[in-house]
Design a protein around this motif. Structure first.
Motif, PDB file in Angstrom:
ATOM      1  N   ARG A 114      -4.671   7.166  -5.021  1.00 24.08           N
ATOM      2  CA  ARG A 114      -3.553   7.089  -5.604  1.00 24.08           C
ATOM      3  C   ARG A 114      -4.227   6.553  -7.130  1.00 24.08           C
ATOM      4  NH1 ARG A 114       1.756   5.799  -2.326  1.00 24.08           N
ATOM      5  NH2 ARG A 114       1.496   6.867  -0.009  1.00 24.08           N
ATOM      6  N   ALA A 118      -3.959   9.714 -10.493  1.00 22.79           N
ATOM      7  CA  ALA A 118      -2.719   8.562 -11.307  1.00 22.79           C
ATOM      8  C   ALA A 118      -3.878   8.729 -12.565  1.00 22.79           C
ATOM      9  CB  ALA A 118      -2.321   7.304 -11.297  1.00 22.79           C
ATOM     10  N   LEU A 150       3.607   7.010 -10.033  1.00 21.76           N
ATOM     11  CA  LEU A 150       2.833   8.443  -9.703  1.00 21.76           C
ATOM     12  C   LEU A 150       1.681   7.059  -7.986  1.00 21.76           C
ATOM     13  CD1 LEU A 150       1.097   9.921 -12.115  1.00 21.76           C
ATOM     14  CD2 LEU A 150       3.674  10.795 -10.758  1.00 21.76           C
ATOM     15  N   VAL A 157       9.477  11.131  -8.586  1.00 26.45           N
ATOM     16  CA  VAL A 157       9.314  10.476  -9.808  1.00 26.45           C
ATOM     17  C   VAL A 157      10.578  10.320 -10.868  1.00 26.45           C
ATOM     18  CG1 VAL A 157       7.830  10.291 -11.244  1.00 26.45           C
ATOM     19  CG2 VAL A 157       6.900  10.821  -9.230  1.00 26.45           C
ATOM     20  N   LEU A 181       0.903  17.033 -13.964  1.00 24.79           N
ATOM     21  CA  LEU A 181       1.180  16.261 -13.049  1.00 24.79           C
ATOM     22  C   LEU A 181       1.741  17.306 -12.202  1.00 24.79           C
ATOM     23  CD1 LEU A 181       2.018  14.321 -10.669  1.00 24.79           C
ATOM     24  CD2 LEU A 181       4.076  13.197 -12.294  1.00 24.79           C
TER      25      LEU A 181
END
Length: 225
Positions: A114, A118, A150, A157, A181
Motif C-alpha cells: 500500500r 501511495a 490511501l 477516499v 490515482l
C-alpha cells in the motif's frame, strides 16, 4: 458503494446536515462544494463516524454503517484526509503513513504494498518519508495526509478541502496526483470537498452542492451543459 439516505446531523444541538440523500459510486471522482459552514466537513465526519448522526442511513454496499464506530468504517476501506492534516509530530512521515495499517492489523507485506501505491500516486512523498511529521510545510502535510488516506482507502477516499492554502504549483501537483490515482485505481471512489469551486478546475467528474446543510443539486456529469 456508499448510499447516503436522508442523513441528518447536529452540532451542539444545531442542525448542520438536513436529510442529505445522494450516492457515491465506485469509480466516481466527485466534488462537494459549498460555502464555509455549509456542512461539507460535517458530512465527511459523519461518514467517518467522527460525529454522531441524528437520523438517516449510510449504506456501504447495502449494510447500514451509520452507527458503526469510526475504526470499523476504516476497516471497510474508507480513507479520510482532514483539512488540518493531523500528522503525529514525533513520528516520521513513513511511520505516520504506516500507522493506520498497524491499527488495522495488516501484515508488513500488505503495508509495504500500500505504501508503494501511495508513492506511485504522490511520488513527492518519497523524499519526505524519513522526515519528522513536524517538519512538513502546509502543502507537504496535505500531500502526506493524502498518502495516509490511501493506506486504508481501498474503496472510498474522502479529502476535506485539500486545495485550500496551497500555492498554485502545489495545487497543480495535488490535482495531478488525484488524476493519477483515478487512473491507477479506476474502481476507487474519490470525494473532494471545496469552498472555492474554481480551485477544482476540471478535476471532478461530477459536483454536489451543499447550502446550509441541504443538497441543492444532484451530481452533474462532466460535459453535460
Amino acid at each position: 458503494m456508499l448510499k447516503i439516505d436522508k442523513l441528518s446531523a447536529s452540532i451542539a444541538g444545531i442542525p448542520v446536515l438536513r436529510a442529505i440523500s445522494t450516492e457515491f459510486a465506485a469509480g466516481d471522482l466527485l466534488a462537494v462544494v459549498g460555502r464555509n459552514g455549509a456542512g461539507k466537513t460535517t458530512l465527511l465526519r459523519a461518514i467517518m463516524g467522527l460525529l454522531p448522526v441524528s437520523g438517516g442511513r449510510l449504506l456501504m454496499n447495502g449494510a447500514d454503517i451509520a452507527r458503526q464506530p469510526g475504526h470499523g468504517r476504516t476497516a471497510l476501506g474508507i480513507g479520510y484526509a482532514p483539512e488540518d492534516r493531523v500528522m503525529f509530530p514525533t513520528l516520521s512521515v513513513e511511520d505516520n503513513l504506516r500507522l493506520p495499517c498497524q491499527v488495522l492489523g495488516l501484515s508488513r507485506q500488505e503495508a509495504d504494498r500500500r505504501l508503494e501505491r501511495a508513492l506511485e500516486v504522490a511520488p513527492q512523498l518519497r523524499e519526505m518519508l524519513p522526515r519528522s511529521g513536524a517538519a512538513l510545510s502546509g502543502g507537504q502535510g496535505k500531500m502526506a495526509a493524502l498518502g495516509r488516506a490511501l493506506m486504508v482507502g481501498t474503496h472510498l477516499v474522502l479529502l476535506d478541502e485539500p486545495f485550500q492554502g496551497l500555492a498554485p504549483v502545489l495545487a497543480a501537483q495535488y490535482a495531478e496526483s488525484l488524476r493519477r490515482l483515478h487512473q491507477i485505481s479506476p474502481e476507487l471512489c474519490i470525494v473532494v470537498t471545496e469552498s472555492n469551486r474554481s480551485l477544482l478546475r476540471d478535476l471532478p467528474d461530477a459536483t454536489l452542492t451543499l447550502e446550509r446543510g441541504e443538497l441543492l443539486a444532484d451530481a452533474k456529469q462532466a460535459g453535460d451543459d
